[in-house]
Enzyme design. Structure first.
Site, PDB file in Angstrom:
ATOM      1  N   GLU A  47       5.365   4.933  -5.030  1.00 27.54           N
ATOM      2  CA  GLU A  47       4.973   3.534  -4.771  1.00 27.54           C
ATOM      3  C   GLU A  47       3.600   3.591  -4.136  1.00 27.54           C
ATOM      4  O   GLU A  47       3.455   4.077  -3.013  1.00 27.54           O
ATOM      5  CB  GLU A  47       5.942   2.864  -3.802  1.00 27.54           C
ATOM      6  CG  GLU A  47       7.404   2.989  -4.138  1.00 27.54           C
ATOM      7  CD  GLU A  47       7.737   2.449  -5.489  1.00 27.54           C
ATOM      8  OE1 GLU A  47       7.065   1.498  -5.937  1.00 27.54           O
ATOM      9  OE2 GLU A  47       8.654   2.989  -6.126  1.00 27.54           O
TER      10      GLU A  47
ATOM     11  N   CYS B 153       0.355  -3.257   0.815  1.00 24.51           N
ATOM     12  CA  CYS B 153       0.054  -2.795  -0.543  1.00 24.51           C
ATOM     13  C   CYS B 153      -0.139  -3.961  -1.492  1.00 24.51           C
ATOM     14  O   CYS B 153      -0.887  -3.879  -2.453  1.00 24.51           O
ATOM     15  CB  CYS B 153       1.163  -1.887  -1.047  1.00 24.51           C
ATOM     16  SG  CYS B 153       2.781  -2.657  -0.984  1.00 24.51           S
TER      17      CYS B 153
END
Ligand code: NAD
Length: 490
Positions: free
Chosen positions: A251, A285
Site C-alpha cells: 500500500e 496517502c
C-alpha cells in the site's frame, strides 16, 4: 525559509537498500511539536523474532476460528479501555491533534468487527455438491509468518489494518512499527498481549529500514504486508524478485487529483478541497495534491479555497482551541517540503498561499497553495505535506487527462459537475478510490483500500485485506473411491 531549490526526487525506482544489517544504534522517537524525546530502545534481533514466530504459528493456526475471533474481540476491548492513553501517545509521537488521534483509535477498534465480517464474506468455506462428482470444497489457509511494516502517519490504525485480518486468518504476525512511532507500536502490541494473544503470535519488533529489509529477505517470513512510500515498496519488490512464493501486499502513496467543476455550492466545495489537501497536515496517502479546476470558475473558487485555508489553525496536539493540523513528522520532512515548494516556485509556479515555517527549529508548516499551470514539467512525486498544486483547465477532457497525468493511482475526487460528468470521470480516471462530492481522504472500512500504478500492487487492503491474509485451497472430495476408466482400455 531558505536554501536552494532542488527538484523533488522523482526516481521512485531507485533502490535504497543496503545488503547487510549490523545495527546496534538505539531507535529514538521525538515529539515533533516540541522536539522532546518520547521513546528509546534497541532494535530487535531479526533472526530471534522470526524463529519465535515460526514456533508459535502452528498452534495459533490450529485454534478454532471462533477462538481467534474471540481473542480479537478482547483486543478491541483492551484498546477501548486504553483509548485515552493510546490517543495521547499517538498525538505526542506523530504530532497530530488530539481529536484526530482519538478518531484513529476508534478506527483501530472498529477494524476488528469489520475484519470478522470480511473474513466470513471473502474467505469463508464454500462447497458445491454433486451426486456423481462428490464435493468440490473451497477453503482458505493462512500463509504462516507475516511481517507487517507500518508507516508513521497513522501509526496504530494502518498496521492494525493488516495485523487484525492476518491474525483472524491464522497467521503469526511480526509487527515492525515505523521507527518514527515505536511508542505507539509498543502500546498497540500490549493491547494484543493483554487480550490473551501471545507475544510470540503477535510480536512487536522495533527497528528501522535495516530491520525491515532483513525481515523482507528472511527465509522464515512467508509474506510482507507493507504500508509506506513507493520508493520503499519498490525496494521490497526488488528484494523479492527471485521469491515469487512470498506474499507481498504493498500500500503506497499517491499524487492524488481533485477536480473542481461547475457547482452552485462553492463554499462546500472549498471545504471538501481544504479537508482533502490539509487534513493530517497533508500527511495522508489519500490527500489531494493537485486541484484541477475549470477556468471559468477559477477566480471565485480559488478565492474560497484560499480564504478557508487562511483560517486553518496550525498547532501542537493539545493546544486550545484545537488546531486543524499539527506539524510534519520531523525537521527533515519540513526541510524537504520547503525545498519542494521553492522548486515549484522557481520553475514557473505562482504562489497563491506561501508555505510558511514560523520556527526553523520545529517542523510546523502552514498550508500552501501554488498554481503550477504554467510549469512545463511538473514533477510527478508525492509531496507528503500541506502543499496543494492548482492546475487550470478549459474542458472536462483536459481535466480527466490532467487527473491521469501521474504514475500513481490511489484516490481521485470530482467536486461539482453533473451525473453525466461523474460517469465520465469514474469511467476514465485511473485510481483505486474514485469519489464524487466527497473528500479524497477518509476511506470507508466497508470498502477495499488500495490503488493502481505506483500506489500498490493490486492487493488492496481495507475490507479486502482478508484476501491476502489467506490463500484458497480447492479440494475435490468423496468419502469412498469410486472410479472407472471409460475409454482407451484394451
Ligand atoms: P516509509 O516507506 O519510509 O516506511 C514505511 C515502513 O517501511 C517503516 O516501518 C520503515 O521502517 C520500513 N522500511 C523503510 N525502508 C525499508 C526497506 N528498504 N525495506 C523494508 N522496510 C523498510 O513510509 P513512511 O514515511 O513511514 O510513511 C509515509 C508513506 O506511506 C507515504 O508515502 C504515504 O503515502 C504512504 N502511505 C500509504 C498508505 C496506503 O494505504 N496506501 C497509507 C498510509 C501511508
Amino acid at each position: 525559509m531558505g536554501g536552494t531549490a532542488t527538484r523533488p526526487a522523482q526516481d521512485a525506482t531507485r533502490d535504497q537498500e543496503t545488503t547487510e544489517t549490523v545495527n546496534n544504534a538505539d531507535i529514538v522517537s521525538h515529539e515533533p511539536a516540541t522536539g522532546a524525546e518520547i521513546w528509546r530502545g534497541k532494535p530487535c534481533n531479526v533472526d530471534e523474532v522470526v524463529d519465535r514466530a515460526r514456533r508459535a504459528w502452528p498452534n495459533w493456526a490450529a485454534l478454532p476460528l471462533a477462538t481467534r475471533i474471540e481473542l480479537l474481540r478482547r483486543f478491541a476491548n483492551e484498546v477501548r479501555k486504553d483509548a485515552d492513553r493510546l490517543a495521547v501517545t499517538i498525538a505526542r509521537e506523530v504530532g497530530k491533534p488530539l481529536w484526530e488521534a482519538r478518531a484513529e483509535v476508534e478506527n483501530v477498534i472498529a477494524k476488528v468487527e469489520v475484519s470478522i465480517r470480511a473474513y466470513a464474506e471473502r474467505t469463508s468455506q464454500r462447497k458445491l455438491d454433486s451426486a456423481l462428482q462428490g464435493t468440490m470444497a473451497v477453503r482458505h489457509k493462512p500463509h504462516g509468518v507475516l511481517v507487517v511494516l507500518g508507516p508513521y502517519n497513522l501509526p496504530a490504525h494502518l498496521p492494525n489494518a493488516h495485523i487484525v485480518p492476518a491474525l483472524i486468518a491464522g497467521n503469526a504476525v511480526i509487527f515492525k512499527p515505523s521507527e518514527k512511532a515505536p511508542a505507539t507500536g509498543e502500546m498497540l502490541a500490549r493491547c494484543f498481549h493483554r487480550a490473551g494473544i501471545s507475544a510470540s503470535v503477535m510480536q512487536l519488533a522495533v527497528g528501522g529500514p535495516l530491520e525491515g529489509q532483513d525481515f523482507v529477505a528472511h527465509g522464515g517470513v512467508d509474506g510482507v504486508l507493507f504500508t509506506g512510500s513507493a520508493n520503499t515498496g519498490i525496494s521490497i519488490n526488488r528484494r523479492l524478485a527471485a521469491r515469487p512464493d512470498k506474499l507481498v501486499a504493498l500500500e503506497m502513496g499517491g499524487n492524488n487529483p481533485i477536480v473542481l467543476w461547475d457547482t452552485p455550492k462553492l463554499t462546500d466545495a472549498a471545504a471538501l478541497i481544504v479537508q482533502s489537501a490539509f487534513a493530517g497536515a497533508g500527511q495522508r496517502c489519500t490527500a489531494a495534491r493537485r486541484l484541477i479546476v475549470k477556468g471559468a470558475i477559477y477566480d471565485a473558487a480559488i478565492a474560497e479555497v484560499k480564504a478557508l485555508a487562511d483560517r486553518l489553525i496550525v498547532g501542537a496536539p493539545f493546544d486550545e482551541p484545537a488546531p486543524f493540523m499539527g506539524p510534519m513528522i520531523d525537521n527533515m520532512a519540513a526541510d524537504g517540503l520547503t525545498e519542494s515548494f521553492l522548486y515549484l516556485l522557481s520553475n514557473g509556479g505562482k504562489a497563491i498561499k506561501h508555505l510558511v515555517r514560523p520556527d526553523d527549529a520545529l517542523p510546523f508548516l502552514s498550508p500552501a497553495i501554488i498554481d503550477t499551470t504554467a510549469m512545463k514539467d511538473r514533477p510527478d512525486v508525492e509531496l507528503f505535506g500541506p502543499i496543494l498544486q492548482v492546475i487550470r483547465v478549459d474542458d472536462f477532457d483536459e481535466a480527466i487527462a490532467e487527473a491521469n497525468n501521474t504514475r500513481f493511482g490511489l484516490a481521485a475526487s470530482l467536486v461539482g459537475g453533473s451525473p453525466q460528468d461523474y460517469n465520465r470521470f469514474w469511467a476514465n480516471v485511473r485510481a483505486g478510490i474514485v469519489n464524487w462530492n466527497r473528500t479524497t481522504t477518509g476511506p470507508s472500512h466497508a470498502a477495499p483500500m488500495g490503488g493502481i500504478g505506483l500506489s500498490g500492487n493490486h492487493r488492496p487492503s481495507g475490507y479486502y485485506a482478508a484476501d491476502y491474509c489467506a490463500y484458497p485451497v480447492a479440494s475435490g472430495e468423496m468419502e469412498q473411491p469410486r472410479a472407472v476408466i471409460g475409454v482407451g482400455l484394451k
